[in-house]
Write a protein that holds these residues in place. Structure first.
Motif, PDB file in Angstrom:
ATOM      1  N   HIS A  24       0.853  -1.186   0.000  1.00  0.00           N
ATOM      2  CA  HIS A  24       0.000   0.000   0.000  1.00  0.00           C
ATOM      3  C   HIS A  24       0.884   1.229   0.000  1.00  0.00           C
ATOM      4  N   VAL A  25       0.780   2.037  -1.055  1.00  0.00           N
ATOM      5  CA  VAL A  25       1.605   3.228  -1.191  1.00  0.00           C
ATOM      6  C   VAL A  25       1.026   4.364  -0.370  1.00  0.00           C
ATOM      7  N   GLN A  26       1.907   5.035   0.348  1.00  0.00           N
ATOM      8  CA  GLN A  26       1.463   6.171   1.146  1.00  0.00           C
ATOM      9  C   GLN A  26       2.256   7.416   0.799  1.00  0.00           C
ATOM     10  N   LEU A  27       1.546   8.531   0.760  1.00  0.00           N
ATOM     11  CA  LEU A  27       2.160   9.841   0.702  1.00  0.00           C
ATOM     12  C   LEU A  27       1.777  10.552   1.988  1.00  0.00           C
ATOM     13  N   VAL A  28       2.767  10.915   2.764  1.00  0.00           N
ATOM     14  CA  VAL A  28       2.520  11.539   4.052  1.00  0.00           C
ATOM     15  C   VAL A  28       2.836  13.023   3.959  1.00  0.00           C
ATOM     16  N   GLU A  29       1.827  13.832   4.213  1.00  0.00           N
ATOM     17  CA  GLU A  29       1.958  15.280   4.131  1.00  0.00           C
ATOM     18  C   GLU A  29       1.953  15.885   5.528  1.00  0.00           C
ATOM     19  N   SER A  30       2.568  17.049   5.631  1.00  0.00           N
ATOM     20  CA  SER A  30       2.497  17.810   6.876  1.00  0.00           C
ATOM     21  C   SER A  30       2.741  19.273   6.573  1.00  0.00           C
ATOM     22  N   GLY A  31       2.385  20.132   7.522  1.00  0.00           N
ATOM     23  CA  GLY A  31       2.736  21.532   7.418  1.00  0.00           C
ATOM     24  C   GLY A  31       1.603  22.495   7.161  1.00  0.00           C
ATOM     25  N   GLY A  32       0.404  22.027   6.973  1.00  0.00           N
ATOM     26  CA  GLY A  32      -0.698  22.951   6.753  1.00  0.00           C
ATOM     27  C   GLY A  32      -1.052  23.691   8.025  1.00  0.00           C
ATOM     28  N   GLY A  33      -1.971  24.630   7.906  1.00  0.00           N
ATOM     29  CA  GLY A  33      -2.404  25.386   9.077  1.00  0.00           C
ATOM     30  C   GLY A  33      -3.105  26.660   8.677  1.00  0.00           C
ATOM     31  N   SER A  34      -3.256  27.522   9.672  1.00  0.00           N
ATOM     32  CA  SER A  34      -3.927  28.802   9.463  1.00  0.00           C
ATOM     33  C   SER A  34      -2.941  29.934   9.688  1.00  0.00           C
ATOM     34  N   VAL A  35      -2.942  30.866   8.750  1.00  0.00           N
ATOM     35  CA  VAL A  35      -2.062  32.021   8.861  1.00  0.00           C
ATOM     36  C   VAL A  35      -2.804  33.263   8.399  1.00  0.00           C
ATOM     37  N   GLN A  36      -2.266  34.405   8.755  1.00  0.00           N
ATOM     38  CA  GLN A  36      -2.809  35.655   8.252  1.00  0.00           C
ATOM     39  C   GLN A  36      -2.206  35.957   6.890  1.00  0.00           C
ATOM     40  N   ALA A  37      -2.910  36.757   6.138  1.00  0.00           N
ATOM     41  CA  ALA A  37      -2.415  37.162   4.822  1.00  0.00           C
ATOM     42  C   ALA A  37      -1.021  37.777   4.963  1.00  0.00           C
ATOM     43  N   GLY A  38      -0.165  37.387   4.032  1.00  0.00           N
ATOM     44  CA  GLY A  38       1.219  37.834   4.089  1.00  0.00           C
ATOM     45  C   GLY A  38       2.146  36.874   4.805  1.00  0.00           C
ATOM     46  N   GLY A  39       1.568  35.900   5.473  1.00  0.00           N
ATOM     47  CA  GLY A  39       2.362  34.939   6.221  1.00  0.00           C
ATOM     48  C   GLY A  39       2.916  33.824   5.347  1.00  0.00           C
ATOM     49  N   SER A  40       3.572  32.882   5.997  1.00  0.00           N
ATOM     50  CA  SER A  40       4.232  31.779   5.291  1.00  0.00           C
ATOM     51  C   SER A  40       3.884  30.443   5.929  1.00  0.00           C
ATOM     52  N   LEU A  41       3.924  29.427   5.107  1.00  0.00           N
ATOM     53  CA  LEU A  41       3.795  28.053   5.559  1.00  0.00           C
ATOM     54  C   LEU A  41       4.696  27.188   4.698  1.00  0.00           C
ATOM     55  N   ARG A  42       5.115  26.073   5.259  1.00  0.00           N
ATOM     56  CA  ARG A  42       5.931  25.123   4.511  1.00  0.00           C
ATOM     57  C   ARG A  42       5.278  23.747   4.596  1.00  0.00           C
ATOM     58  N   LEU A  43       4.950  23.207   3.429  1.00  0.00           N
ATOM     59  CA  LEU A  43       4.379  21.870   3.358  1.00  0.00           C
ATOM     60  C   LEU A  43       5.479  20.875   3.007  1.00  0.00           C
ATOM     61  N   SER A  44       5.349  19.679   3.530  1.00  0.00           N
ATOM     62  CA  SER A  44       6.282  18.624   3.167  1.00  0.00           C
ATOM     63  C   SER A  44       5.515  17.355   2.838  1.00  0.00           C
ATOM     64  N   CYS A  45       6.134  16.515   2.029  1.00  0.00           N
ATOM     65  CA  CYS A  45       5.486  15.281   1.586  1.00  0.00           C
ATOM     66  C   CYS A  45       6.559  14.233   1.322  1.00  0.00           C
ATOM     67  N   THR A  46       6.361  13.073   1.883  1.00  0.00           N
ATOM     68  CA  THR A  46       7.247  11.949   1.623  1.00  0.00           C
ATOM     69  C   THR A  46       6.431  10.816   1.032  1.00  0.00           C
ATOM     70  N   ALA A  47       6.912  10.291  -0.078  1.00  0.00           N
ATOM     71  CA  ALA A  47       6.223   9.206  -0.772  1.00  0.00           C
ATOM     72  C   ALA A  47       6.916   7.879  -0.472  1.00  0.00           C
ATOM     73  N   ASP A  48       6.112   6.933  -0.057  1.00  0.00           N
ATOM     74  CA  ASP A  48       6.616   5.590   0.214  1.00  0.00           C
ATOM     75  C   ASP A  48       6.616   4.798  -1.090  1.00  0.00           C
ATOM     76  N   LEU A  49       7.491   5.214  -1.975  1.00  0.00           N
ATOM     77  CA  LEU A  49       7.587   4.607  -3.297  1.00  0.00           C
ATOM     78  C   LEU A  49       9.034   4.294  -3.595  1.00  0.00           C
ATOM     79  N   HIS A  50       9.240   3.231  -4.359  1.00  0.00           N
ATOM     80  CA  HIS A  50      10.608   2.876  -4.738  1.00  0.00           C
ATOM     81  C   HIS A  50      11.207   3.955  -5.633  1.00  0.00           C
ATOM     82  N   GLU A  51      10.395   4.470  -6.518  1.00  0.00           N
ATOM     83  CA  GLU A  51      10.897   5.471  -7.453  1.00  0.00           C
ATOM     84  C   GLU A  51       9.745   6.354  -7.897  1.00  0.00           C
ATOM     85  N   THR A  52      10.006   7.624  -7.974  1.00  0.00           N
ATOM     86  CA  THR A  52       9.010   8.540  -8.505  1.00  0.00           C
ATOM     87  C   THR A  52       9.634   9.335  -9.634  1.00  0.00           C
ATOM     88  N   TYR A  53       8.801   9.859 -10.480  1.00  0.00           N
ATOM     89  CA  TYR A  53       9.262  10.766 -11.512  1.00  0.00           C
ATOM     90  C   TYR A  53       8.845  12.174 -11.125  1.00  0.00           C
TER      91      TYR A  53
END
Length: 120
Positions: free
Chosen positions: A1-30
């Motif tokens: 079962h392939v999984q993509l695990v994301e993190s980093g979302g949230g609530s911010v005010q306009a002008g702010g910043s967020l960083r999302l990350s994602c790791t794929a449990d795959l042997h190889e991706t393009y």
């Protein structure tokens, strides 16, 4: 079962910043990419990175968002100068098709569960 695990979302005010990350449990991706979907809107490509390392950005985020990759299976999305119109569920996607287009959802077989980004 392939999984993509994301993190980093949230609530911010306009002008702010967020960083999302994602790791794929795959042997190889393009291509790995980020899509977003706001209520009552179609899923749209936000940013992607091709096997060559060439990035893709939607016009609406160019100059504000940066996609990066530290190995073939982990990708980040740095989002700066966020606007209320960036509010959406953000999905990480991975393709094992070499010709995948970063802005075409149907070119991606594997998807994360989504992480909410809210900008007020």
């Amino acid at each position: 079962h392939v999984q993509l695990v994301e993190s980093g979302g949230g609530s911010v005010q306009a002008g702010g910043s967020l960083r999302l990350s994602c790791t794929a449990d795959l042997h190889e991706t393009y291509c790995m990419a980020w899509f977003r979907q706001a209520p009552a809107k179609e899923r749209e490509g936000v940013a992607g990175i091709y096997p060559s390392g060439t990035p893709y950005y939607a016009a609406s985020v160019k100059g504000r968002f940066t996609i990066s990759q530290d190995n073939k299976n982990t990708v980040y999305l740095q989002m700066n100068s966020l606007k209320p119109e960036d509010t959406a569920m953000y999905y990480c996607a991975a393709s094992t098709i070499f010709s995948a287009r970063a802005y075409v959802p149907s070119d991606f077989r594997y998807w994360g569960q989504g992480t909410q980004v809210t900008v007020s």
